[in-house]
Enzyme design. Structure first.
Site, PDB file in Angstrom:
ATOM      1  N   ASP A  60      60.746  35.943  17.971  1.00 42.59           N
ATOM      2  CA  ASP A  60      59.305  35.923  18.126  1.00 42.59           C
ATOM      3  C   ASP A  60      58.623  35.661  16.790  1.00 42.59           C
ATOM      4  O   ASP A  60      59.051  36.157  15.749  1.00 42.59           O
ATOM      5  CB  ASP A  60      58.811  37.245  18.714  1.00 42.59           C
ATOM      6  CG  ASP A  60      57.397  37.125  19.244  1.00 42.59           C
ATOM      7  OD1 ASP A  60      57.235  36.731  20.406  1.00 42.59           O
ATOM      8  OD2 ASP A  60      56.453  37.417  18.493  1.00 42.59           O
ATOM      9  N   LYS A 189      43.485  41.189  19.824  1.00 35.44           N
ATOM     10  CA  LYS A 189      42.909  40.640  18.591  1.00 35.44           C
ATOM     11  C   LYS A 189      44.051  40.401  17.601  1.00 35.44           C
ATOM     12  O   LYS A 189      44.803  41.324  17.281  1.00 35.44           O
ATOM     13  CB  LYS A 189      41.888  41.604  17.991  1.00 35.44           C
ATOM     14  CG  LYS A 189      40.672  41.834  18.891  1.00 35.44           C
ATOM     15  CD  LYS A 189      39.700  42.814  18.258  1.00 35.44           C
ATOM     16  CE  LYS A 189      38.491  43.040  19.156  1.00 35.44           C
ATOM     17  NZ  LYS A 189      37.530  44.011  18.563  1.00 35.44           N
ATOM     18  N   GLU A 255      51.372  29.500  25.715  1.00 34.90           N
ATOM     19  CA  GLU A 255      50.551  29.995  26.814  1.00 34.90           C
ATOM     20  C   GLU A 255      49.076  29.581  26.669  1.00 34.90           C
ATOM     21  O   GLU A 255      48.188  30.416  26.487  1.00 34.90           O
ATOM     22  CB  GLU A 255      50.700  31.514  26.957  1.00 34.90           C
ATOM     23  CG  GLU A 255      52.132  31.913  27.298  1.00 34.90           C
ATOM     24  CD  GLU A 255      52.313  33.398  27.590  1.00 34.90           C
ATOM     25  OE1 GLU A 255      51.321  34.153  27.473  1.00 34.90           O
ATOM     26  OE2 GLU A 255      53.442  33.798  27.938  1.00 34.90           O
ATOM     27  N   GLN A 301      53.366  31.911  33.862  1.00 36.69           N
ATOM     28  CA  GLN A 301      53.699  31.634  35.261  1.00 36.69           C
ATOM     29  C   GLN A 301      52.437  31.509  36.118  1.00 36.69           C
ATOM     30  O   GLN A 301      51.406  32.109  35.816  1.00 36.69           O
ATOM     31  CB  GLN A 301      54.594  32.726  35.812  1.00 36.69           C
ATOM     32  CG  GLN A 301      53.972  34.120  35.835  1.00 36.69           C
ATOM     33  CD  GLN A 301      55.035  35.194  35.926  1.00 36.69           C
ATOM     34  OE1 GLN A 301      56.039  35.158  35.241  1.00 36.69           O
ATOM     35  NE2 GLN A 301      54.805  36.171  36.775  1.00 36.69           N
ATOM     36  N   ARG A 303      49.500  31.960  38.612  1.00 35.13           N
ATOM     37  CA  ARG A 303      48.868  33.132  39.225  1.00 35.13           C
ATOM     38  C   ARG A 303      47.862  32.638  40.265  1.00 35.13           C
ATOM     39  O   ARG A 303      47.141  31.665  40.029  1.00 35.13           O
ATOM     40  CB  ARG A 303      48.163  33.987  38.166  1.00 35.13           C
ATOM     41  CG  ARG A 303      49.136  34.557  37.144  1.00 35.13           C
ATOM     42  CD  ARG A 303      48.441  35.513  36.184  1.00 35.13           C
ATOM     43  NE  ARG A 303      49.327  35.937  35.118  1.00 35.13           N
ATOM     44  CZ  ARG A 303      50.249  36.882  35.216  1.00 35.13           C
ATOM     45  NH1 ARG A 303      50.403  37.515  36.372  1.00 35.13           N
ATOM     46  NH2 ARG A 303      51.003  37.215  34.184  1.00 35.13           N
ATOM     47  N   ARG A 334      53.913  47.766  31.121  1.00 33.08           N
ATOM     48  CA  ARG A 334      53.194  49.029  30.921  1.00 33.08           C
ATOM     49  C   ARG A 334      53.050  49.859  32.189  1.00 33.08           C
ATOM     50  O   ARG A 334      52.635  51.011  32.126  1.00 33.08           O
ATOM     51  CB  ARG A 334      51.819  48.747  30.307  1.00 33.08           C
ATOM     52  CG  ARG A 334      51.935  48.174  28.896  1.00 33.08           C
ATOM     53  CD  ARG A 334      50.575  48.049  28.201  1.00 33.08           C
ATOM     54  NE  ARG A 334      50.784  47.686  26.808  1.00 33.08           N
ATOM     55  CZ  ARG A 334      50.851  46.422  26.359  1.00 33.08           C
ATOM     56  NH1 ARG A 334      50.703  45.436  27.211  1.00 33.08           N
ATOM     57  NH2 ARG A 334      51.053  46.162  25.084  1.00 33.08           N
ATOM     58  N   GLU A 374      60.278  30.731  27.792  1.00 32.30           N
ATOM     59  CA  GLU A 374      60.255  32.123  27.339  1.00 32.30           C
ATOM     60  C   GLU A 374      60.393  32.995  28.571  1.00 32.30           C
ATOM     61  O   GLU A 374      59.665  32.808  29.548  1.00 32.30           O
ATOM     62  CB  GLU A 374      58.947  32.431  26.604  1.00 32.30           C
ATOM     63  CG  GLU A 374      58.821  33.880  26.137  1.00 32.30           C
ATOM     64  CD  GLU A 374      57.439  34.183  25.555  1.00 32.30           C
ATOM     65  OE1 GLU A 374      56.998  33.442  24.648  1.00 32.30           O
ATOM     66  OE2 GLU A 374      56.799  35.148  26.035  1.00 32.30           O
ATOM     67  N   GLY A 380      54.226  41.919  28.129  1.00 27.51           N
ATOM     68  CA  GLY A 380      53.589  42.969  27.339  1.00 27.51           C
ATOM     69  C   GLY A 380      54.554  43.627  26.375  1.00 27.51           C
ATOM     70  O   GLY A 380      54.377  44.794  26.008  1.00 27.51           O
TER      71      GLY A 380
END
Length: 578
Positions: A60, A189, A255, A301, A303, A334, A374, A380
């Site tokens: 990453d 951010k 993305e 992906q 949505r 999460r 990826e 997350g």
């Protein structure tokens, strides 16, 4: 029947079928409580054929959020360096004290060993933070200045390693850095980050010495006043890489459907495609990169069945790319659970999303290769206590099997090392269960996908999932025509898999992977057993011998609850695999 007679009966049964089952009272009881699974196979033709680098990995871009953490890969003295005390010092001081060290690189021997076992593979350097990174060279290099400093793999790969004390300190600081990065992700951010030639040298030396093929992600959020891509910084980076003769491929952006949320910038699909066309033209101007790989657009992906960004991109930019890339995760890290990781309906969502993407690509650019650029278990940053444990292997192995069957050409695993909890290697550079699973897949599974279906009494089985490939001819010495069957048992009960007559007479080897601990608690383990032995490195430079157990010819395979296995049927004589 006496107690001795009962015990004798149990032992005879285990010896007949249980070449990898522990002789215990509990396992003996399981013999009478199993799911019976039948297989239909077709060994006459190849269903799909994937890239030999199908299983690839990522580092990453967050690793370069502070450039010193790149030293976890290697150490270089290009423009500045870390001293043994962990402080930054100018490389000129180092040169004065160490004549002749114009560019020394030190590799992490352990990480290099781990990465090498995953070859052949791509190494993608990218992610969210690649679109907040700019190349900031400390001094500009001309080809003339670099004609005597071209990358020399044989020389660099043999240099001394990172001092242990410095490596330990960096690992400790990385733990604190991960907390900061996680906070940025939660708030949405991101800091602007600058990286120098040193970071590029570190990354390339690691990939080259490990035998991986580097894909470097460029910043797409550098925009002009007219909202087209500003390529000036990328040109500077490309010129530097070419001067060093660094052989690599490229991506642009990560993305793009989330740019507005992350940076307040909106780029539609058609403009995105034009940006890729611009990059392809720049690459074609280079002698080194004119035929190099370019991959994108790395969309997340689909949505709500929306495909407009991908459609727009392909309309204008399909010819610029060598493969169309998209990202896939099953769940939100999460708010997921252990049950999600074992839920066949969750695993089946990969097929749904893949069909949506492939339909869009086939309509606009038929025949274009499709990659998961990826991918991992949970987005997350992964699910704490799940994505880095034994249970994550069910999602990963099923994705490898189903992804190949669906026709995906490459899957890039997020991540080899870096932030989050979905890594293959932990903060001490110790392999996690998914790493061992990946190495076994690399060694045993070939690129040719064969047709297989599993049925139980009630129809297609949900809890036992099976896949079939030709055995890897390049990394094994099995006979021509050998096949590798790999299977997952998502339930706690034993599964008895009936082998079709066409391959029931084949002997071979079994590679059974189970948690270090039995039962549901073991699903949270960060250790894994291969045929009863816990897997761990012999030393910093040596992996254990990954040996199978003899698989006698017979009509059944037995797969314990909460386990997965590779079965190499060496005498299957599959026509498709000769």
């Amino acid at each position: 029947m006496s107690g001795i007679s009962i015990l004798a009966f149990v032992m005879i049964y285990i010896l007949s079928y249980g070449y990898y089952v522990v002789a215990s009272v509990e396992s003996a009881r399981d013999e009478w409580n199993f799911e019976s699974v039948n297989l239909n196979v077709d060994l006459s033709r190849v269903l799909k054929k994937v890239n030999e680098r199908f299983l690839s990995v990522a580092i990453d871009a967050s690793l370069v959020a502070e450039e010193k953490f790149m030293y976890l890969l290697t150490t270089c003295y290009t423009s500045r360096m870390l001293s043994r005390t962990g402080k930054w010092s100018d490389s000129r001081t180092h040169k004065e004290n160490n004549p002749g060290h114009t560019q020394a690189l030190r590799l992490s021997p352990k990480l290099r060993t781990l990465a090498k076992a995953l070859t052949p593979a791509f190494l993608r350097f990218g992610g969210t933070r690649q679109d907040f990174m700019t190349f900031n060279p400390t001094f500009l290099h001309s080809n003339e200045n670099h004609k005597n400093s071209v990358f020399d793999a044989d020389d660099i790969c043999e240099r001394l390693e990172l001092p242990p004390l410095l490596e330990k300190r960096l690992k400790q600081e990385w733990t604190l850095q991960e907390i900061l990065l996680d906070k940025e992700d939660l708030q949405g951010k991101y800091r602007s980050v600058k990286f120098t030639e040193c970071a590029v040298d570190l990354l390339y030396s690691f990939t080259n010495c490990s035998g991986l093929d580097l894909i470097f992600g460029l910043n797409e959020l550098l925009r002009t006043s007219g909202n087209s891509w500003d390529s000036s910084n990328a040109r500077t980076l490309l010129q530097y890489c070419e001067s060093k003769q660094y052989s690599m491929s490229w991506e642009l952006g990560n993305e793009p459907n989330s740019y507005e949320k992350k940076a307040g910038i909106r780029v539609d699909g058609y403009q995105l495609g034009q940006d890729f066309v611009q990059l392809r033209k720049i690459l074609q101007e280079s002698k080194l990169y004119r035929n190099t790989g370019l991959y994108g657009p790395d969309i997340s992906q689909p949505r709500d069945h929306r495909r407009d960004l991908l459609e727009g991109f392909l309309e204008s930019g399909a010819e610029a790319i060598d493969a169309c890339t998209w990202h896939h995760y099953y769940v939100n890290g999460r708010d997921t659970s252990l049950e999600d990781f074992l839920d066949p309906e969750v695993l089946n969502t990969l097929a749904l999303k893949t069909h949506e993407v492939m339909e869009t690509i086939e309509l606009t650019s038929p025949g274009k290769k499709v990659w998961l650029g990826e991918t991992s278990s949970a987005y997350g940053g992964g699910a704490k206590g799940l994505s880095d444990t034994f249970v994550a292997g069910f999602m990963w192995l099923d994705k490898l099997g189903l992804g190949a069957k669906l026709g995906l050409d490459v899957l890039i695993r997020q991540v080899l090392i870096g932030s989050g909890t979905y890594h293959l290697v932990d903060e001490n550079l110790d392999p996690l269960p998914d790493y061992w699973l990946s190495v076994l897949y690399k060694r045993l599974v070939g690129p040719e996908v064969l047709s297989i279906e599993a049925f139980s009494i009630l129809g297609k089985t949900k809890r036992v999932r099976v896949y079939l490939h030709c055995t890897n001819k390049k990394s094994t010495s099995y006979k021509s025509g050998a096949v590798t069957l790999f299977a997952l048992n998502l339930s706690k009960g034993l599964a008895r898999i009936s082998v079709p007559v066409t391959i029931s007479n084949s002997t071979g080897e079994a590679f059974l992977l189970q948690s270090e601990q039995p039962g549901e608690e073991g699903l949270y383990s960060k250790s894994v057993k291969l045929n009863g032995e816990v897997l761990k490195m012999v030393d910093e430079r040596t992996l254990p011998t990954l040996q199978g157990t003899p698989l006698p010819a017979g009509e059944h395979l037995r797969l314990p609850g909460y386990s997965f296995a590779f079965y190499v049927l060496s005498e299957a004589q599959a026509l498709a695999c000769r």
